[in-house]
Design a protein around this motif. Sequence first.
Motif, PDB file in Angstrom:
ATOM      1  N   GLN A  25      43.169  34.782  24.261  1.00 17.33           N
ATOM      2  CA  GLN A  25      41.959  35.504  25.032  1.00 17.33           C
ATOM      3  C   GLN A  25      40.808  34.567  25.311  1.00 17.33           C
ATOM      4  OE1 GLN A  25      40.724  38.351  21.843  1.00 17.33           O
ATOM      5  NE2 GLN A  25      43.038  39.314  21.683  1.00 17.33           N
ATOM      6  N   ILE A  26      40.776  34.638  26.870  1.00 21.88           N
ATOM      7  CA  ILE A  26      39.725  33.907  27.437  1.00 21.88           C
ATOM      8  C   ILE A  26      38.664  34.484  27.739  1.00 21.88           C
ATOM      9  CG2 ILE A  26      39.513  32.271  29.432  1.00 21.88           C
ATOM     10  CD1 ILE A  26      42.931  32.225  29.363  1.00 21.88           C
ATOM     11  N   PRO A  27      37.379  34.119  27.820  1.00 19.92           N
ATOM     12  CA  PRO A  27      36.045  34.533  28.042  1.00 19.92           C
ATOM     13  C   PRO A  27      35.667  34.068  29.518  1.00 19.92           C
ATOM     14  CG  PRO A  27      35.379  32.816  26.710  1.00 19.92           C
ATOM     15  CD  PRO A  27      37.148  32.854  26.607  1.00 19.92           C
ATOM     16  N   GLY A  28      36.471  34.684  30.514  1.00 19.74           N
ATOM     17  CA  GLY A  28      36.364  34.135  31.989  1.00 19.74           C
ATOM     18  C   GLY A  28      34.978  34.555  32.478  1.00 19.74           C
ATOM     19  N   SER A  29      34.620  33.944  33.418  1.00 17.43           N
ATOM     20  CA  SER A  29      33.590  34.253  34.502  1.00 17.43           C
ATOM     21  C   SER A  29      33.310  35.774  35.019  1.00 17.43           C
ATOM     22  CB  SER A  29      33.451  33.120  35.211  1.00 17.43           C
ATOM     23  OG  SER A  29      33.224  31.993  34.811  1.00 17.43           O
ATOM     24  N   ASP A  30      34.633  36.166  35.299  1.00 20.58           N
ATOM     25  CA  ASP A  30      34.706  37.390  35.990  1.00 20.58           C
ATOM     26  C   ASP A  30      35.158  38.281  35.157  1.00 20.58           C
ATOM     27  OD1 ASP A  30      34.127  36.321  38.518  1.00 20.58           O
ATOM     28  OD2 ASP A  30      36.069  35.773  39.057  1.00 20.58           O
ATOM     29  N   GLY A  31      35.284  37.938  33.792  1.00 16.28           N
ATOM     30  CA  GLY A  31      35.758  38.957  32.795  1.00 16.28           C
ATOM     31  C   GLY A  31      36.614  38.541  31.705  1.00 16.28           C
ATOM     32  N   ASP A  32      36.762  39.035  30.721  1.00 10.79           N
ATOM     33  CA  ASP A  32      37.741  38.639  29.800  1.00 10.79           C
ATOM     34  C   ASP A  32      39.190  38.657  30.249  1.00 10.79           C
ATOM     35  OD1 ASP A  32      35.310  37.956  28.073  1.00 10.79           O
ATOM     36  OD2 ASP A  32      35.636  39.692  26.718  1.00 10.79           O
ATOM     37  N   MET A  33      40.245  38.075  29.629  1.00 11.15           N
ATOM     38  CA  MET A  33      41.598  38.208  30.050  1.00 11.15           C
ATOM     39  C   MET A  33      42.163  37.589  28.963  1.00 11.15           C
ATOM     40  SD  MET A  33      41.937  35.095  32.903  1.00 11.15           S
ATOM     41  CE  MET A  33      43.387  35.554  33.266  1.00 11.15           C
ATOM     42  N   THR A  34      43.600  38.049  28.666  1.00 12.55           N
ATOM     43  CA  THR A  34      44.528  37.469  27.862  1.00 12.55           C
ATOM     44  C   THR A  34      45.505  36.845  28.433  1.00 12.55           C
ATOM     45  OG1 THR A  34      43.671  39.197  26.180  1.00 12.55           O
ATOM     46  CG2 THR A  34      45.796  37.991  25.773  1.00 12.55           C
ATOM     47  N   ALA A  35      46.020  35.916  28.134  1.00 15.33           N
ATOM     48  CA  ALA A  35      47.112  35.084  28.557  1.00 15.33           C
ATOM     49  C   ALA A  35      48.383  35.073  27.697  1.00 15.33           C
ATOM     50  CB  ALA A  35      46.790  33.697  29.134  1.00 15.33           C
ATOM     51  N   THR A  65      31.423  27.047  25.885  1.00 11.12           N
ATOM     52  CA  THR A  65      30.306  27.138  26.514  1.00 11.12           C
ATOM     53  C   THR A  65      30.383  27.234  28.165  1.00 11.12           C
ATOM     54  OG1 THR A  65      29.651  24.913  26.558  1.00 11.12           O
ATOM     55  CG2 THR A  65      28.606  26.005  24.928  1.00 11.12           C
ATOM     56  N   GLY A  66      31.633  27.012  28.655  1.00  9.83           N
ATOM     57  CA  GLY A  66      32.053  26.976  29.909  1.00  9.83           C
ATOM     58  C   GLY A  66      33.237  26.066  30.097  1.00  9.83           C
ATOM     59  N   GLY A  67      33.744  25.774  31.308  1.00  5.05           N
ATOM     60  CA  GLY A  67      34.778  25.034  31.591  1.00  5.05           C
ATOM     61  C   GLY A  67      35.718  25.717  32.336  1.00  5.05           C
ATOM     62  N   PHE A  68      36.984  25.442  32.331  1.00  2.00           N
ATOM     63  CA  PHE A  68      38.165  26.077  33.172  1.00  2.00           C
ATOM     64  C   PHE A  68      39.330  26.307  32.252  1.00  2.00           C
ATOM     65  CE2 PHE A  68      35.577  23.310  35.918  1.00  2.00           C
ATOM     66  CZ  PHE A  68      35.378  24.024  37.261  1.00  2.00           C
ATOM     67  N   ALA A  69      40.020  27.132  32.578  1.00  2.00           N
ATOM     68  CA  ALA A  69      41.207  27.581  32.060  1.00  2.00           C
ATOM     69  C   ALA A  69      42.437  27.421  32.870  1.00  2.00           C
ATOM     70  CB  ALA A  69      41.174  28.738  31.211  1.00  2.00           C
ATOM     71  N   GLU A  70      43.529  26.846  32.841  1.00  2.00           N
ATOM     72  CA  GLU A  70      44.809  26.792  33.551  1.00  2.00           C
ATOM     73  C   GLU A  70      45.764  27.481  32.977  1.00  2.00           C
ATOM     74  OE1 GLU A  70      47.344  23.992  36.391  1.00  2.00           O
ATOM     75  OE2 GLU A  70      46.312  23.033  35.018  1.00  2.00           O
ATOM     76  N   ILE A  71      46.327  28.510  33.586  1.00  2.00           N
ATOM     77  CA  ILE A  71      47.207  29.404  33.028  1.00  2.00           C
ATOM     78  C   ILE A  71      48.479  29.380  33.927  1.00  2.00           C
ATOM     79  CG2 ILE A  71      47.858  31.716  32.258  1.00  2.00           C
ATOM     80  CD1 ILE A  71      44.739  32.541  32.290  1.00  2.00           C
ATOM     81  N   SER A  72      49.722  28.993  33.106  1.00  2.00           N
ATOM     82  CA  SER A  72      50.963  29.073  33.725  1.00  2.00           C
ATOM     83  C   SER A  72      51.951  29.956  32.753  1.00  2.00           C
ATOM     84  CB  SER A  72      51.555  27.680  34.029  1.00  2.00           C
ATOM     85  OG  SER A  72      51.894  27.022  32.629  1.00  2.00           O
ATOM     86  N   ALA A  73      53.424  29.847  33.482  1.00  2.00           N
ATOM     87  CA  ALA A  73      54.091  30.892  32.736  1.00  2.00           C
ATOM     88  C   ALA A  73      54.649  30.141  31.205  1.00  2.00           C
ATOM     89  CB  ALA A  73      55.262  31.026  33.447  1.00  2.00           C
TER      90      ALA A  73
END
Length: 145
Positions: A25-35, A65-73
């Motif tokens: 579960q990721i706190p994304g800048s544009d909204g939370d998402m689950t990968a 506090t911030g950063g990036f998430a890279e999601i793949s299959a």
Amino acid sequence: MADTMQFDLVSPERRLASMQVTAVQIPGSDGDMTAMPDHAPTITTLRPGVLRVEGPGGATDYVVTGGFAEISASGVSVLAERAVPKGDMTQEHLDEMMEEAKTMYATAKDNFVNEPGPVDDAAKLLSDMVALGDHIGLSSKQPNL
């Protein structure tokens, strides 16, 4: 469909996690998402929040506090500006993070007069830090904007 996927969490200081998981579960800048395994390829920026990792051994939470998430299959890689296991998070950690956010906001107000974009971004960061403190049960000592 695979049951698990690779998860890696790194910050500038260290690698915090590398494990097989079932969901992130990721706190994304544009909204939370689950990968989950077989997720469509996505890159998202992070906002301050709690990143939850679920695996065969249970759930683990990290404060980011911030950063990036890279999601793949086949996995999720998170490059966090700052990350702390939620169980290790202290009032001192939050105070330090809040002080950095306040400094960024003050600097933006001084350097970007009549340019609302950077000032708004810094105010949003500060607001997200306040919400993070409330969410994890620590005092954010809400600042006056």
